[in-house]
Scaffold this motif. Structure first.
Motif, PDB file in Angstrom:
ATOM      1  N   TRP A   1      14.962  36.353  -9.840  1.00  0.00           N
ATOM      2  CA  TRP A   1      14.106  37.470  -9.447  1.00  0.00           C
ATOM      3  C   TRP A   1      14.487  38.099  -8.110  1.00  0.00           C
ATOM      4  O   TRP A   1      13.865  39.085  -7.691  1.00  0.00           O
ATOM      5  N   GLY A   2      15.484  37.561  -7.437  1.00  0.00           N
ATOM      6  CA  GLY A   2      15.824  38.042  -6.091  1.00  0.00           C
ATOM      7  C   GLY A   2      16.172  39.515  -6.025  1.00  0.00           C
ATOM      8  O   GLY A   2      15.951  40.167  -5.003  1.00  0.00           O
ATOM      9  N   GLY A   3      16.691  40.048  -7.119  1.00  0.00           N
ATOM     10  CA  GLY A   3      17.056  41.466  -7.134  1.00  0.00           C
ATOM     11  C   GLY A   3      15.869  42.405  -7.105  1.00  0.00           C
ATOM     12  O   GLY A   3      16.036  43.626  -6.950  1.00  0.00           O
ATOM     13  N   THR A   4      14.638  41.873  -7.245  1.00  0.00           N
ATOM     14  CA  THR A   4      13.444  42.723  -7.186  1.00  0.00           C
ATOM     15  C   THR A   4      12.928  42.914  -5.760  1.00  0.00           C
ATOM     16  O   THR A   4      12.046  43.749  -5.531  1.00  0.00           O
ATOM     17  N   MET A   5      13.442  42.161  -4.814  1.00  0.00           N
ATOM     18  CA  MET A   5      12.901  42.163  -3.452  1.00  0.00           C
ATOM     19  C   MET A   5      12.851  43.553  -2.798  1.00  0.00           C
ATOM     20  O   MET A   5      11.880  43.861  -2.089  1.00  0.00           O
ATOM     21  N   PRO A   6      13.840  44.434  -2.995  1.00  0.00           N
ATOM     22  CA  PRO A   6      13.777  45.734  -2.319  1.00  0.00           C
ATOM     23  C   PRO A   6      12.595  46.603  -2.709  1.00  0.00           C
ATOM     24  O   PRO A   6      12.304  47.586  -2.028  1.00  0.00           O
ATOM     25  N   LYS A   7      11.902  46.261  -3.800  1.00  0.00           N
ATOM     26  CA  LYS A   7      10.741  47.052  -4.231  1.00  0.00           C
ATOM     27  C   LYS A   7       9.471  46.191  -4.337  1.00  0.00           C
ATOM     28  O   LYS A   7       8.465  46.643  -4.883  1.00  0.00           O
ATOM     29  N   LEU A   8       9.492  44.976  -3.800  1.00  0.00           N
ATOM     30  CA  LEU A   8       8.436  44.005  -4.054  1.00  0.00           C
ATOM     31  C   LEU A   8       7.263  44.120  -3.073  1.00  0.00           C
ATOM     32  O   LEU A   8       7.439  44.092  -1.855  1.00  0.00           O
ATOM     33  N   TYR A   9       6.063  44.209  -3.649  1.00  0.00           N
ATOM     34  CA  TYR A   9       4.801  44.128  -2.918  1.00  0.00           C
ATOM     35  C   TYR A   9       4.030  42.966  -3.542  1.00  0.00           C
ATOM     36  O   TYR A   9       3.858  42.921  -4.756  1.00  0.00           O
TER      37      TYR A   9
ATOM     38  N   PHE B   1       9.112  32.964   3.089  1.00  0.00           N
ATOM     39  CA  PHE B   1      10.133  33.402   2.144  1.00  0.00           C
ATOM     40  C   PHE B   1      10.147  34.918   2.015  1.00  0.00           C
ATOM     41  O   PHE B   1      11.213  35.545   2.025  1.00  0.00           O
ATOM     42  N   MET B   2       8.980  35.541   1.880  1.00  0.00           N
ATOM     43  CA  MET B   2       8.911  36.985   1.717  1.00  0.00           C
ATOM     44  C   MET B   2       9.402  37.735   2.951  1.00  0.00           C
ATOM     45  O   MET B   2       9.811  38.896   2.861  1.00  0.00           O
ATOM     46  N   ASN B   3       9.394  37.058   4.106  1.00  0.00           N
ATOM     47  CA  ASN B   3       9.879  37.687   5.336  1.00  0.00           C
ATOM     48  C   ASN B   3      11.310  37.280   5.674  1.00  0.00           C
ATOM     49  O   ASN B   3      11.773  37.504   6.787  1.00  0.00           O
ATOM     50  N   GLY B   4      12.016  36.658   4.718  1.00  0.00           N
ATOM     51  CA  GLY B   4      13.414  36.300   4.944  1.00  0.00           C
ATOM     52  C   GLY B   4      13.612  35.166   5.918  1.00  0.00           C
ATOM     53  O   GLY B   4      14.675  35.083   6.565  1.00  0.00           O
ATOM     54  N   GLN B   5      12.651  34.241   6.023  1.00  0.00           N
ATOM     55  CA  GLN B   5      12.717  33.187   7.013  1.00  0.00           C
ATOM     56  C   GLN B   5      12.944  31.797   6.427  1.00  0.00           C
ATOM     57  O   GLN B   5      12.894  30.797   7.156  1.00  0.00           O
ATOM     58  N   CYS B   6      13.221  31.711   5.120  1.00  0.00           N
ATOM     59  CA  CYS B   6      13.553  30.419   4.530  1.00  0.00           C
ATOM     60  C   CYS B   6      15.057  30.177   4.645  1.00  0.00           C
ATOM     61  O   CYS B   6      15.852  31.104   4.423  1.00  0.00           O
ATOM     62  N   PRO B   7      15.483  28.962   4.987  1.00  0.00           N
ATOM     63  CA  PRO B   7      16.920  28.675   5.065  1.00  0.00           C
ATOM     64  C   PRO B   7      17.621  29.019   3.758  1.00  0.00           C
ATOM     65  O   PRO B   7      17.180  28.624   2.678  1.00  0.00           O
ATOM     66  N   GLY B   8      18.686  29.807   3.850  1.00  0.00           N
ATOM     67  CA  GLY B   8      19.445  30.186   2.671  1.00  0.00           C
ATOM     68  C   GLY B   8      19.042  31.515   2.070  1.00  0.00           C
ATOM     69  O   GLY B   8      19.658  31.965   1.091  1.00  0.00           O
ATOM     70  N   SER B   9      18.037  32.180   2.622  1.00  0.00           N
ATOM     71  CA  SER B   9      17.606  33.477   2.085  1.00  0.00           C
ATOM     72  C   SER B   9      17.086  34.351   3.222  1.00  0.00           C
ATOM     73  O   SER B   9      16.075  34.023   3.852  1.00  0.00           O
ATOM     74  N   THR B  10      17.757  35.457   3.470  1.00  0.00           N
ATOM     75  CA  THR B  10      17.334  36.388   4.520  1.00  0.00           C
ATOM     76  C   THR B  10      16.755  37.679   3.950  1.00  0.00           C
ATOM     77  O   THR B  10      16.298  38.537   4.709  1.00  0.00           O
ATOM     78  N   ALA B  11      16.768  37.841   2.635  1.00  0.00           N
ATOM     79  CA  ALA B  11      16.219  39.054   2.024  1.00  0.00           C
ATOM     80  C   ALA B  11      14.709  39.116   2.252  1.00  0.00           C
ATOM     81  O   ALA B  11      14.020  38.097   2.209  1.00  0.00           O
ATOM     82  N   LYS B  12      14.211  40.321   2.483  1.00  0.00           N
ATOM     83  CA  LYS B  12      12.785  40.534   2.690  1.00  0.00           C
ATOM     84  C   LYS B  12      12.200  41.356   1.561  1.00  0.00           C
ATOM     85  O   LYS B  12      12.847  42.253   1.018  1.00  0.00           O
ATOM     86  N   ALA B  13      10.938  41.054   1.222  1.00  0.00           N
ATOM     87  CA  ALA B  13      10.210  41.912   0.294  1.00  0.00           C
ATOM     88  C   ALA B  13      10.037  43.287   0.931  1.00  0.00           C
ATOM     89  O   ALA B  13      10.052  43.428   2.159  1.00  0.00           O
ATOM     90  N   ALA B  14       9.846  44.304   0.093  1.00  0.00           N
ATOM     91  CA  ALA B  14       9.737  45.672   0.599  1.00  0.00           C
ATOM     92  C   ALA B  14       8.645  45.802   1.655  1.00  0.00           C
ATOM     93  O   ALA B  14       8.860  46.392   2.719  1.00  0.00           O
TER      94      ALA B  14
END
Length: 336
Positions: A110-118, A138-151
């Motif tokens: 599901w990671g590819g949905t993050m740019p539009k995720l609420y 996780f949603m703020n990109g603060q989990c080790p191994g993932s920096t992507a943020k929800a929209a």
């Protein structure tokens, strides 16, 4: 953003798209790199959204799973810029999710949905105080191994589990609430009720059409595991007071749509249409009751809801099946 099609909107089948995505994902061996989101509001007019909850099962990473098919289909909509928002209705990762689970399993599908995720946080699987509290990180990109943020995090920064927020999409105003407060902190739940009243009043005064997103449904059929969230009634009263047009919830592991309904369970012209969409990938549950206000339901198909929200307050919907064949579609006309 692509120009919206003339109403009524008809959504194409995703079967071919999902199959193609599964092949490409296997070849690539990774989740597509998200495009950076921005905080610009969609132009007034039709707004395109997708929504679903109860997504990824314990240690699920197969792209051919119901969860994988849904994640692939919604990711494609995000990459093709066909939706303005993906509304995550809670219970993102089962059973008790921590940073490592979101990164290793949810992100893969599901990671590819993050740019539009609420998103909203649900009790138990997403968040229980002093136990699993990593969803907001996780949603703020603060989990080790993932920096992507929800929209919404890219736009607003860190949003704590349970903190309410709202967002305008064109001429529609969405409020996002955490059902977890009713289970873990009734005082915070009452505070969120007051917040909701003020938030909806301001949006209503500004001429917006109103919608509310929360995880545990009030207008729903029973299952062997859950009944209606009766403790949410103060929220429902506020929604009725301000004539909310639609609500989006999950939790039941099936799909339901109500008639336009009042806070006393009556079908009325100016009521809220309640959608319950918990078909993201978790095992489905049968119904054990049949409320008269539920006009469409099924428990044999995974998929997600697509909606076109029009500037005049009318909206179109279609349930998009990705594993199974049941569906639902229709239009609600503008308020008078």
């Amino acid at each position: 953003m692509k120009s919206p099609l003339p109403r009524p909107r008809f959504f194409p089948s995703v079967t071919t798209t999902v199959a193609a995505l599964l092949v490409l994902s296997v070849v690539a061996g990774c989740t597509p790199t998200p495009k950076p989101p921005n905080d610009s509001e969609p132009a007034a007019g039709a707004v395109q959204i997708a929504a679903v909850g109860d997504m990824n099962g314990p240690k699920t990473s197969k792209r051919s799973s119901p969860s994988g098919r849904n994640g692939a289909a919604i990711t494609q909509l995000v990459q093709d810029d066909e939706i303005d928002a993906f509304l995550g209705l809670g219970d993102f990762q089962y059973d008790t999710a921590y940073c490592a689970d979101y990164v290793k399993y949810w992100t893969k599908l599901w990671g590819g949905t993050m740019p539009k995720l609420y998103w909203v946080s649900a009790p138990n699987h997403d968040w229980e105080p002093d136990r699993n509290e990593d969803l907001d990180n996780f949603m703020n990109g603060q989990c080790p191994g993932s920096t992507a943020k929800a929209a919404i995090n890219d736009q607003r920064g860190f949003i704590g589990n349970g903190k309410p927020y709202s967002k305008d999409f064109g001429n529609w105003h969405f409020a996002f609430l955490s059902s977890a407060h009713w289970r873990y902190d009734p005082q915070a739940a009452q505070a969120s009720t007051k917040w909701l009243d003020k938030d909806l009043a301001a949006a209503q005064a500004a001429g917006k059409h109103l919608a509310v997103v929360y995880h545990e449904p009030y207008f729903t059929s029973n299952t062997d595991s859950h009944e209606r969230a009766a403790d949410h009634k103060p929220w429902i009263d506020v929604m009725w007071k301000h004539r909310v047009r639609l609500t989006l919830s999950a939790s039941q592991h099936n799909y339901e749509r109500s008639c336009p309904i009042s806070n006393t369970d009556k079908c009325v012209k100016d009521g809220m249409t309640a959608f319950q969409v918990s078909t993201g990938g978790i095992g489905l549950r049968s119904f054990t009751s049949k409320p008269s206000y539920i006009k469409k339901r099924f428990s044999d198909t995974h998929g997600f809801l697509r909606m076109t929200l029009h500037d005049d307050g009318s909206f179109d919907w279609k349930f998009v099946p990705t594993s199974g064949t049941s569906t639902d579609a229709g239009t609600r006309s503008a308020p008078r």
